[in-house]
Design an enzyme around this catalytic site. Structure first.
Site, short mmCIF file in Angstrom:
data_model
loop_
_atom_site.label_atom_id
_atom_site.label_comp_id
_atom_site.label_asym_id
_atom_site.label_seq_id
_atom_site.Cartn_x
_atom_site.Cartn_y
_atom_site.Cartn_z
N ASN A 24 -5.38 12.48 0.67
CA ASN A 24 -4.42 11.65 1.40
C ASN A 24 -5.23 10.86 2.44
O ASN A 24 -6.46 11.00 2.54
CB ASN A 24 -3.34 12.51 2.06
CG ASN A 24 -2.19 11.67 2.61
OD1 ASN A 24 -1.67 10.80 1.92
ND2 ASN A 24 -1.80 11.90 3.85
N ARG A 59 -7.54 -0.33 -6.51
CA ARG A 59 -7.75 0.79 -5.59
C ARG A 59 -7.91 2.07 -6.42
O ARG A 59 -7.05 2.36 -7.26
CB ARG A 59 -6.58 0.89 -4.59
CG ARG A 59 -6.45 -0.39 -3.76
CD ARG A 59 -5.58 -0.18 -2.54
NE ARG A 59 -6.19 0.72 -1.59
CZ ARG A 59 -5.53 1.29 -0.58
NH1 ARG A 59 -4.24 1.07 -0.44
NH2 ARG A 59 -6.15 2.10 0.27
N ALA A 113 0.78 5.16 -2.15
CA ALA A 113 0.58 5.45 -3.58
C ALA A 113 1.76 5.05 -4.48
O ALA A 113 1.56 4.31 -5.45
CB ALA A 113 0.24 6.93 -3.73
N ASP A 167 -2.13 10.93 -2.20
CA ASP A 167 -2.58 9.90 -3.13
C ASP A 167 -2.97 10.48 -4.48
O ASP A 167 -2.85 9.83 -5.51
CB ASP A 167 -3.74 9.10 -2.54
CG ASP A 167 -3.23 8.21 -1.43
OD1 ASP A 167 -3.10 8.68 -0.29
OD2 ASP A 167 -2.86 7.05 -1.74
N GLN A 201 -1.93 2.52 10.00
CA GLN A 201 -0.64 2.62 9.28
C GLN A 201 0.38 3.42 10.08
O GLN A 201 1.58 3.21 9.95
CB GLN A 201 -0.83 3.29 7.91
CG GLN A 201 -1.58 2.47 6.88
CD GLN A 201 -3.06 2.82 6.87
OE1 GLN A 201 -3.62 3.18 7.89
NE2 GLN A 201 -3.70 2.68 5.73
N ARG A 214 0.86 -1.19 0.00
CA ARG A 214 0.00 0.00 0.00
C ARG A 214 0.89 1.23 0.00
O ARG A 214 2.10 1.13 0.09
CB ARG A 214 -1.04 0.01 1.15
CG ARG A 214 -0.68 -0.60 2.46
CD ARG A 214 0.30 0.12 3.34
NE ARG A 214 0.12 1.55 3.39
CZ ARG A 214 1.11 2.40 3.60
NH1 ARG A 214 2.35 1.96 3.78
NH2 ARG A 214 0.90 3.69 3.66
O1 MRU Z 1 -4.53 3.25 2.21
P1 MRU Z 1 -3.05 3.45 2.09
O2 MRU Z 1 -2.27 2.91 3.23
O3 MRU Z 1 -2.53 2.99 0.74
O4 MRU Z 1 -2.89 5.04 2.12
C1 MRU Z 1 -1.61 5.58 2.04
C2 MRU Z 1 -1.59 7.06 2.17
O5 MRU Z 1 -2.59 7.72 2.30
C3 MRU Z 1 -0.25 7.71 2.01
O6 MRU Z 1 -0.13 8.85 2.78
C4 MRU Z 1 -0.06 8.08 0.53
O7 MRU Z 1 -0.34 7.00 -0.29
C5 MRU Z 1 1.31 8.56 0.24
S1 MRU Z 1 2.49 7.26 0.40
C6 MRU Z 1 4.01 7.89 0.05
#
Ligand code: MRU
Length: 346
Positions: free
Chosen positions: A237, A75, A34, A227, A186, A32
């Site tokens: 985000n 996603r 982005a 994202d 996370q 996971r």
């Molecule tokens: O649902 P996730 O864990 O994929 O969401 C991740 C985020 O929101 C991060 O902040 C974003 O992807 C940037 S990662 C460098």
């Protein structure tokens, strides 16, 4: 792939041998973040082409859209996924258009090489973001982040955490306030783990402590990932970023978004056009498989959109964009496209 669902309790790696498995891994959040999703998408397409049962280029050409479609339907919010798919599709078109009939193996190899190139480029991009962003960090004190925008979420040192890593390397005495980032945790599971491994001091807090720490003057800056960033600078985000941004604004704390150019979506004018992924109710009603709420209606939007006016600056590998973003992001986007077109591919 390192299974991020099991961190920090267990370090488990999976090997995928078909594109459907990679698509499932993205959807189920084995991987996971982005940029990491983007690299996984490129690898998934490469795997699909490499392992395709096609015996001719024509057969492969017919199968290719289904491979891309499977990866696309995983996603919806992180535009890096679609950026990577676009790049793999363009490379495929270049390779198959006008290719000799017997060139099938060459196409397979070239698609694998393209995915590996994307991986390598993304590593270098994180370093550049880190260098630009480090200069914006305070000399000392606490900085807050959200979710995990670290090495786990990218192919390199991370975006937001890359900025923090570079700043610390340069001698800034930073401590990181890490909101746990419900419902998927996370922050608590991944960012806390990553920073601990690197020996960067951190304090884990629950999401509802953010206001308290801002109000008591304990936050010098906020740095988060993205994202998808719309043409006007509105930024999607991880859910919770918007409330951190509102609180940062109230308390005069600068909020920086650190993201690669591939997270810009200049085709949409504002954040209202960003699709927000709704995830399973169990992520809210359960923690690590244990039910914590009765069986009731649940909302679980995985992302929110922070309006551009709450964003102090956007840090990319091409430099730092400041308001008005419509202008500064367009310039950075064009620069990125020019560099790619002029043979980033080597
Ligand atoms: O649902 P996730 O864990 O994929 O969401 C991740 C985020 O929101 C991060 O902040 C974003 O992807 C940037 S990662 C460098």
């Amino acid at each position: 792939m390192l299974d991020q669902r099991r961190l920090p309790a267990e370090v488990v790696y999976h090997t995928y041998t078909d594109y459907a498995g990679v698509a499932r891994a993205i959807k189920d959040m084995v991987i996971r973040g982005a940029p990491a999703i983007g690299v996984a998408a490129a690898m998934g397409v490469a795997l699909g082409v490499e392992r395709s049962p096609a015996r001719t280029l024509d057969e492969l050409r017919r199968e290719f859209p289904a491979i891309c479609e499977a990866i696309a339907n995983t996603r919806p919010t992180a535009v890096d996924l679609f950026w990577a798919l676009g790049r793999m599709k363009r490379r495929f078109a270049e390779l198959v258009n006008g290719a000799a009939p017997g060139a099938l193996d060459g196409v397979r190899r070239a698609m694998v090489a393209e995915a590996q190139r994307i991986h390598a480029e993304k590593r270098a991009i994180d370093e550049a973001i880190g260098r630009f962003g480090a200069e914006l960090m305070p000399q000392s004190g606490r900085v807050m982040t959200q979710c995990n925008a670290g090495a786990l979420a990218t192919a390199g040192i991370g975006t937001a955490l890359g900025v923090i890593r570079c700043a610390v390397e340069q001698g800034r005495k930073l401590q990181v306030l890490v909101p746990e980032t419900r419902p998927y945790l996370q922050g608590a599971r991944l960012t806390a783990w990553e920073l601990q491994q690197d020996g960067i001091p951190l304090t884990l807090i629950t999401d509802n402590m953010v206001g308290h720490f801002m109000k008591t003057g304990q936050v010098g800056a906020v740095v988060v990932g993205a994202d998808r960033i719309a043409a006007n600078g509105d930024t999607a985000n991880k859910i919770g970023t918007y409330q951190i941004a509102v609180l940062a604004h109230e308390h005069n704390v600068p909020l920086y978004v650190a993201a690669p150019i591939s997270s810009l979506d200049l085709t949409i004018p504002s954040g209202e056009h960003i699709p927000i992924e709704e995830r399973a109710a169990e992520e809210v009603t359960h923690i690590q498989g244990v039910r914590i709420a009765p069986d009731v209606a649940v909302a679980n939007p995985a992302f929110d959109v922070t309006p551009a006016r709450l964003v102090t600056a956007i840090i990319t590998e091409r430099g730092v964009a400041r308001p008005p973003y419509a202008e500064s992001l367009r310039r950075l986007g064009e620069e990125g496209a020019r560099i790619q077109d002029s043979g980033f591919r080597g």
